[in-house]
Design an enzyme around this catalytic site. Structure first.
Site, PDB file in Angstrom:
ATOM      1  N   TYR A 163       0.746  -1.257  -0.101  1.00 29.64           N
ATOM      2  CA  TYR A 163       0.013   0.054  -0.151  1.00 29.64           C
ATOM      3  C   TYR A 163       0.942   1.559  -0.086  1.00 29.64           C
ATOM      4  CZ  TYR A 163      -3.208   3.499   2.388  1.00 29.64           C
ATOM      5  OH  TYR A 163      -3.932   4.362   2.976  1.00 29.64           O
ATOM      6  N   ASN A 192      -3.828   8.836  10.469  1.00 28.74           N
ATOM      7  CA  ASN A 192      -4.744   8.041  11.250  1.00 28.74           C
ATOM      8  C   ASN A 192      -6.170   9.066  11.731  1.00 28.74           C
ATOM      9  OD1 ASN A 192      -2.116   6.496  11.866  1.00 28.74           O
ATOM     10  ND2 ASN A 192      -4.006   5.370  12.183  1.00 28.74           N
ATOM     11  N   ARG A 211      -9.841  -1.017  10.495  1.00 28.88           N
ATOM     12  CA  ARG A 211      -8.751  -0.265  11.248  1.00 28.88           C
ATOM     13  C   ARG A 211      -9.074  -0.181  12.751  1.00 28.88           C
ATOM     14  NH1 ARG A 211      -8.613   4.367   6.961  1.00 28.88           N
ATOM     15  NH2 ARG A 211     -10.978   3.756   6.842  1.00 28.88           N
ATOM     16  N   GLY A 232       1.002  -4.117  21.084  1.00 24.83           N
ATOM     17  CA  GLY A 232       0.605  -2.879  21.102  1.00 24.83           C
ATOM     18  C   GLY A 232       1.418  -1.616  21.453  1.00 24.83           C
ATOM     19  N   ARG A 236       0.644   5.817  17.207  1.00 26.68           N
ATOM     20  CA  ARG A 236      -0.004   6.692  16.361  1.00 26.68           C
ATOM     21  C   ARG A 236      -0.554   8.180  16.896  1.00 26.68           C
ATOM     22  NH1 ARG A 236       1.584   2.665  13.717  1.00 26.68           N
ATOM     23  NH2 ARG A 236       0.671   1.500  12.552  1.00 26.68           N
ATOM     24  N   ASP A 316       6.334   2.039  13.183  1.00 25.80           N
ATOM     25  CA  ASP A 316       6.751   2.026  14.729  1.00 25.80           C
ATOM     26  C   ASP A 316       6.087   3.355  15.272  1.00 25.80           C
ATOM     27  OD1 ASP A 316       8.712   3.260  13.102  1.00 25.80           O
ATOM     28  OD2 ASP A 316       9.848   3.561  14.738  1.00 25.80           O
TER      29      ASP A 316
HETATM   30  P1  NAD Z   1     -12.924   4.412   3.019  1.00 24.98           P
HETATM   31  O1  NAD Z   1     -12.593   3.065   2.846  1.00 24.98           O
HETATM   32  O2  NAD Z   1     -13.888   4.578   4.153  1.00 24.98           O
HETATM   33  O3  NAD Z   1     -13.417   5.105   1.715  1.00 24.98           O
HETATM   34  C1  NAD Z   1     -12.930   4.807   0.451  1.00 24.98           C
HETATM   35  C2  NAD Z   1     -14.168   4.667  -0.375  1.00 24.98           C
HETATM   36  O4  NAD Z   1     -13.715   4.478  -1.840  1.00 24.98           O
HETATM   37  C3  NAD Z   1     -15.129   3.612   0.148  1.00 24.98           C
HETATM   38  O5  NAD Z   1     -16.526   4.149   0.240  1.00 24.98           O
HETATM   39  C4  NAD Z   1     -15.099   2.664  -1.199  1.00 24.98           C
HETATM   40  O6  NAD Z   1     -16.574   2.091  -1.502  1.00 24.98           O
HETATM   41  C5  NAD Z   1     -14.506   3.741  -2.368  1.00 24.98           C
HETATM   42  N1  NAD Z   1     -13.846   2.908  -3.560  1.00 24.98           N
HETATM   43  C6  NAD Z   1     -12.951   2.166  -3.433  1.00 24.98           C
HETATM   44  N2  NAD Z   1     -12.694   1.794  -4.443  1.00 24.98           N
HETATM   45  C7  NAD Z   1     -13.529   2.213  -5.591  1.00 24.98           C
HETATM   46  C8  NAD Z   1     -13.804   1.954  -6.818  1.00 24.98           C
HETATM   47  N3  NAD Z   1     -13.023   1.450  -7.815  1.00 24.98           N
HETATM   48  N4  NAD Z   1     -15.000   2.618  -7.299  1.00 24.98           N
HETATM   49  C9  NAD Z   1     -15.766   3.046  -6.559  1.00 24.98           C
HETATM   50  N5  NAD Z   1     -15.762   3.568  -5.137  1.00 24.98           N
HETATM   51  C10 NAD Z   1     -14.512   2.865  -4.577  1.00 24.98           C
HETATM   52  O7  NAD Z   1     -11.618   5.015   3.471  1.00 24.98           O
HETATM   53  P2  NAD Z   1     -11.179   6.601   3.863  1.00 24.98           P
HETATM   54  O8  NAD Z   1     -10.640   6.302   5.427  1.00 24.98           O
HETATM   55  O9  NAD Z   1     -12.351   7.473   3.703  1.00 24.98           O
HETATM   56  O10 NAD Z   1      -9.947   6.840   2.970  1.00 24.98           O
HETATM   57  C11 NAD Z   1     -10.074   7.644   1.829  1.00 24.98           C
HETATM   58  C12 NAD Z   1      -8.678   7.992   1.183  1.00 24.98           C
HETATM   59  O11 NAD Z   1      -7.659   8.527   2.375  1.00 24.98           O
HETATM   60  C13 NAD Z   1      -8.002   6.659   0.787  1.00 24.98           C
HETATM   61  O12 NAD Z   1      -7.366   6.790  -0.421  1.00 24.98           O
HETATM   62  C14 NAD Z   1      -6.868   6.145   1.898  1.00 24.98           C
HETATM   63  O13 NAD Z   1      -5.809   5.495   1.463  1.00 24.98           O
HETATM   64  C15 NAD Z   1      -6.544   7.697   2.293  1.00 24.98           C
HETATM   65  N6  NAD Z   1      -6.027   7.537   3.714  1.00 24.98           N
HETATM   66  C16 NAD Z   1      -7.007   7.570   4.753  1.00 24.98           C
HETATM   67  C17 NAD Z   1      -6.421   7.694   6.159  1.00 24.98           C
HETATM   68  C18 NAD Z   1      -7.649   7.737   7.287  1.00 24.98           C
HETATM   69  O14 NAD Z   1      -6.947   8.051   8.360  1.00 24.98           O
HETATM   70  N7  NAD Z   1      -8.791   7.407   7.065  1.00 24.98           N
HETATM   71  C19 NAD Z   1      -5.115   7.718   6.348  1.00 24.98           C
HETATM   72  C20 NAD Z   1      -4.473   7.667   5.068  1.00 24.98           C
HETATM   73  C21 NAD Z   1      -4.859   7.604   4.101  1.00 24.98           C
HETATM   74  C1  UGA Z   2      -3.517   2.880   8.417  1.00 26.40           C
HETATM   75  C2  UGA Z   2      -4.052   2.491   7.141  1.00 26.40           C
HETATM   76  O1  UGA Z   2      -2.884   1.931   6.165  1.00 26.40           O
HETATM   77  C3  UGA Z   2      -4.563   3.497   6.263  1.00 26.40           C
HETATM   78  O2  UGA Z   2      -5.993   3.671   6.650  1.00 26.40           O
HETATM   79  C4  UGA Z   2      -4.144   4.755   6.494  1.00 26.40           C
HETATM   80  O3  UGA Z   2      -3.199   5.345   5.302  1.00 26.40           O
HETATM   81  C5  UGA Z   2      -3.175   5.131   7.454  1.00 26.40           C
HETATM   82  O4  UGA Z   2      -2.767   4.074   8.544  1.00 26.40           O
HETATM   83  C6  UGA Z   2      -3.742   6.288   8.552  1.00 26.40           C
HETATM   84  O5  UGA Z   2      -4.994   6.068   8.923  1.00 26.40           O
HETATM   85  O6  UGA Z   2      -2.815   7.415   8.635  1.00 26.40           O
HETATM   86  P1  UGA Z   2      -2.427   1.749  10.669  1.00 26.40           P
HETATM   87  O7  UGA Z   2      -2.340   2.921  11.545  1.00 26.40           O
HETATM   88  O8  UGA Z   2      -1.278   0.879  10.803  1.00 26.40           O
HETATM   89  O9  UGA Z   2      -2.514   1.852   8.871  1.00 26.40           O
HETATM   90  O10 UGA Z   2      -3.742   0.908  10.747  1.00 26.40           O
HETATM   91  P2  UGA Z   2      -4.814   0.395  11.950  1.00 26.40           P
HETATM   92  O11 UGA Z   2      -5.517  -0.720  11.684  1.00 26.40           O
HETATM   93  O12 UGA Z   2      -5.349   1.792  12.375  1.00 26.40           O
HETATM   94  O13 UGA Z   2      -3.716   0.157  13.112  1.00 26.40           O
HETATM   95  C7  UGA Z   2      -3.185   0.744  14.035  1.00 26.40           C
HETATM   96  C8  UGA Z   2      -2.402  -0.147  14.645  1.00 26.40           C
HETATM   97  O14 UGA Z   2      -3.143  -0.739  15.683  1.00 26.40           O
HETATM   98  C9  UGA Z   2      -1.203  -0.929  14.322  1.00 26.40           C
HETATM   99  O15 UGA Z   2      -0.076  -1.118  14.953  1.00 26.40           O
HETATM  100  C10 UGA Z   2      -1.850  -2.356  14.263  1.00 26.40           C
HETATM  101  O16 UGA Z   2      -1.139  -3.420  14.535  1.00 26.40           O
HETATM  102  C11 UGA Z   2      -2.912  -2.173  15.577  1.00 26.40           C
HETATM  103  N1  UGA Z   2      -3.871  -2.894  15.915  1.00 26.40           N
HETATM  104  C12 UGA Z   2      -4.908  -2.716  14.866  1.00 26.40           C
HETATM  105  C13 UGA Z   2      -4.090  -3.613  16.982  1.00 26.40           C
HETATM  106  O17 UGA Z   2      -3.264  -3.623  18.000  1.00 26.40           O
HETATM  107  N2  UGA Z   2      -5.370  -4.358  17.196  1.00 26.40           N
HETATM  108  C14 UGA Z   2      -6.210  -4.290  16.273  1.00 26.40           C
HETATM  109  O18 UGA Z   2      -7.497  -5.051  16.776  1.00 26.40           O
HETATM  110  C15 UGA Z   2      -6.288  -3.711  15.191  1.00 26.40           C
END
Ligand code: NAD
Ligand code: UGA
Length: 362
Positions: A163, A192, A211, A232, A236, A316
């Site tokens: 990713y 996050n 997540r 854990g 983050r 980390d």
């Molecule tokens: P999310 O999974 O809630 O939303 C993604 C949406 O995209 C979903 O509703 C899914 O149905 C839609 N989607 C995916 N592929 C599709 C396709 N081919 N056609 C139509 N719809 C499609 O994720 P989010 O948390 O809202 O994240 C959005 C973006 O931000 C992503 O690109 C993610 O990598 C990035 N991002 C999010 C976070 C976070 O903290 N939430 C952190 C880092 C990066």
């Molecule tokens: C996330 C995802 O990659 C993306 O949604 C995004 O790009 C990015 O980070 C972001 O939100 O900024 P990560 O933070 O590793 O990655 O994802 P989480 O599932 O939220 O996990 C956070 C931490 O919790 C990790 O260390 C994971 O191992 C831990 N974890 C997760 C647990 O200890 N228990 C659980 O049940 C789930």
């Protein structure tokens, strides 16, 4: 905000971030939103809004995608698979949805001269310099700075990084389109984000491993144990979604402040270990649901291999330097972690609490 009626194309408008963006645009501006997503459930409340054109479908095959981009002033590219449980289990789809497909969006924006606001990730940074050198965290080298910090990803067999690598290559393609073809872009690296409507509760409105926030909410709502991956001990910085949307609205309202820039959007004051998060959420859950007879939740240690399978490696620690967003966008995140969690957890309890009680009664 802004008198002119902007047209914003939001690809992935039905997801966590997309649904908050749509809600904010429709409630605080006169702008039009042209949105596409496979899933419309999180934006159902806005479907009748005359300023919102929504197409439910896959961006790859949907003929409206090109038309929506053409009609818009700005394209916000959110659609992706972004759940760590997928990175080492379906890496090809992860690479497809984080690089191959969005590359065609970048090309289209470049060709049509549209401002692209692309969602990358803080994961592009990978691990900290200190972790890679096996020495303690040092803020001088380990805080992530957009245009300075090197990216340190694991080896190829550690597919967790599929990713991050796909997102990184796309950032490079966006930068190159800016360089060679004059593409106007803004890259957001979220740290996050958390808030209502994040992910799903397995077995209720989705399947698989969401997540961490939704994993812990699932455990609290069902009265099962919260699982700590490898103890854990990793950190983050959690960022409340409303703060994040504030930043995005500034980018959309004043694109010249954000043109051809990459921004860390995160809250360095909200850093916590995942173990600390489990304890904090358990305490807050007790406060939010004092009547809940389940007793205190249990915390269980699991290995990464048990939880995610082979090929998982963790980041980390990821602390954003947000000087650039503060300086250029005049943006500062305001919401402290406990407040962000209280609001978010109250949403999950309201949304899922009774559903789960009913399911258990059957
Ligand atoms: P999310 O999974 O809630 O939303 C993604 C949406 O995209 C979903 O509703 C899914 O149905 C839609 N989607 C995916 N592929 C599709 C396709 N081919 N056609 C139509 N719809 C499609 O994720 P989010 O948390 O809202 O994240 C959005 C973006 O931000 C992503 O690109 C993610 O990598 C990035 N991002 C999010 C976070 C976070 O903290 N939430 C952190 C880092 C990066
Ligand atoms: C996330 C995802 O990659 C993306 O949604 C995004 O790009 C990015 O980070 C972001 O939100 O900024 P990560 O933070 O590793 O990655 O994802 P989480 O599932 O939220 O996990 C956070 C931490 O919790 C990790 O260390 C994971 O191992 C831990 N974890 C997760 C647990 O200890 N228990 C659980 O049940 C789930």
């Amino acid at each position: 905000m802004g008198m002119s009626q902007l047209k914003i194309c939001v690809l992935g408008c039905g997801g966590f971030i997309g649904s908050h963006l749509v809600e904010r645009i429709l409630s605080t501006t006169n702008w039009l939103v042209l949105g596409i997503d496979r899933d419309g459930s999180k934006i159902a409340a806005h479907r009748n809004n005359s300023r919102f054109s929504f197409v439910k479908g896959d961006i790859d095959s949907c003929k409206d995608a090109g038309e929506f981009i053409e009609k818009s002033d700005v394209v916000v590219s959110l659609a992706a698979l972004c759940n760590p449980s997928l990175y080492n289990t379906i890496p090809l789809e992860v690479i497809q949805s984080n690089f191959v497909r969005p590359l065609s969006i970048v090309e289209k924006c470049s060709q049509l001269k549209k401002h692209l606001v692309h969602f990358s990730t803080c994961e592009v940074y990978g691990t900290t310099v200190s972790a890679s050198m096996h020495r303690p965290f040092d803020p001088k080298t380990d805080v992530f700075i957009e245009d300075k910090t090197p990216f340190i990803l694991g080896p190829i067999h550690a597919q967790r990084w599929s990713y991050a690598c796909a997102k990184q290559l796309l950032e490079r393609a966006i930068f190159a389109h800016g360089f060679e073809h004059g593409l106007a872009y803004t890259i957001i690296r979220p740290f996050n984000f958390i808030g209502p409507r994040m992910d799903f509760i397995p077995g209720v409105d989705g399947e698989g491993v969401p997540r961490v926030l939704a994993c812990f909410m699932e455990a609290l709502l069902f009265g099962t144990s919260l699982k700590l991956v490898d103890g854990g001990n990793n950190f983050r910085c959690f960022t409340y979604i409303d703060d994040a949307i504030d930043a995005l609205m500034i980018v959309l309202s004043y694109p010249q402040k954000a043109n051809n820039q990459i921004f860390n959007i995160g809250n360095p004051d909200n850093e916590i270990t995942i173990q600390g998060l489990a304890k904090l959420m358990t305490r807050l859950y007790g406060e939010l649901r004092p009547d809940f007879a389940g007793g205190p939740a249990l915390i269980e240690n699991v290995t990464a291999k048990e939880f995610y399978g082979k090929g998982y490696e963790d980041s980390d620690r990821r602390v954003p330097d947000i000087t650039k967003a503060k300086t250029l966008l005049h943006w500062t995140p305001k919401t402290l972690l406990a407040d962000a969690l209280k609001t978010t957890m109250a949403f999950y309890i309201k949304e899922y609490g009774n559903l789960i009680l009913k399911q258990e009664a059957i």
